[in-house]
Design a protein around this motif. Structure first.
Motif, PDB file in Angstrom:
ATOM      1  N   ARG A  13       1.258  -0.737  -0.229  1.00  0.00           N
ATOM      2  CA  ARG A  13      -0.401  -0.392   0.216  1.00  0.00           C
ATOM      3  C   ARG A  13       0.535   1.505  -0.222  1.00  0.00           C
ATOM      4  NH1 ARG A  13      -3.836  -2.114   4.299  1.00  0.00           N
ATOM      5  NH2 ARG A  13      -2.175  -0.608   6.098  1.00  0.00           N
ATOM      6  N   ARG A  57       0.942   4.193  -2.700  1.00  0.00           N
ATOM      7  CA  ARG A  57       0.387   5.703  -2.408  1.00  0.00           C
ATOM      8  C   ARG A  57       2.449   6.460  -3.488  1.00  0.00           C
ATOM      9  NH1 ARG A  57      -0.593   4.674   2.233  1.00  0.00           N
ATOM     10  NH2 ARG A  57       1.100   4.495   3.283  1.00  0.00           N
ATOM     11  N   HIS A  58       3.106   5.647  -2.749  1.00  0.00           N
ATOM     12  CA  HIS A  58       4.097   6.527  -3.151  1.00  0.00           C
ATOM     13  C   HIS A  58       3.836   6.509  -4.711  1.00  0.00           C
ATOM     14  CE1 HIS A  58       5.503   6.032   0.705  1.00  0.00           C
ATOM     15  NE2 HIS A  58       6.191   7.326   0.768  1.00  0.00           N
TER      16      HIS A  58
END
Length: 85
Positions: free
Chosen positions: A16, A20-21
């Motif tokens: 996750r 996200r990054h």
């Protein structure tokens, strides 16, 4: 198969965080490309404006010269005699 993959993604904090990054990096890159393109567009518009200003200046000078020209041969002769040319 896809359900199992989604479960792994949903339960793994590392995946996750990587997603996200990755999404943030992608958004920043798209923003920078957009900014570069708008800068190029602004530069080409500035070049076009400069060219138009030069053309307008030349046309204005031509019109001013045409307004000062002698109207006929007699006027030309008078100017030449008077030394105004």
């Amino acid at each position: 198969m896809i359900g199992g993959l989604l479960t792994v993604i949903a339960t793994s904090p590392w995946i996750r965080a990587a997603l996200r990054h990755g999404a943030i990096i992608l958004a920043v890159l798209l923003f920078l490309f957009s900014l570069r393109r708008s800068g190029e567009r602004a530069g080409s518009l500035a070049d076009r404006l400069e060219t138009a200003e030069k053309a307008n200046d030349v046309q204005r000078r031509m019109l001013e010269a045409a307004a000062r020209r002698p109207r006929d041969r007699d006027d030309l002769a008078d100017r030449l005699r008077g030394g105004e040319f």
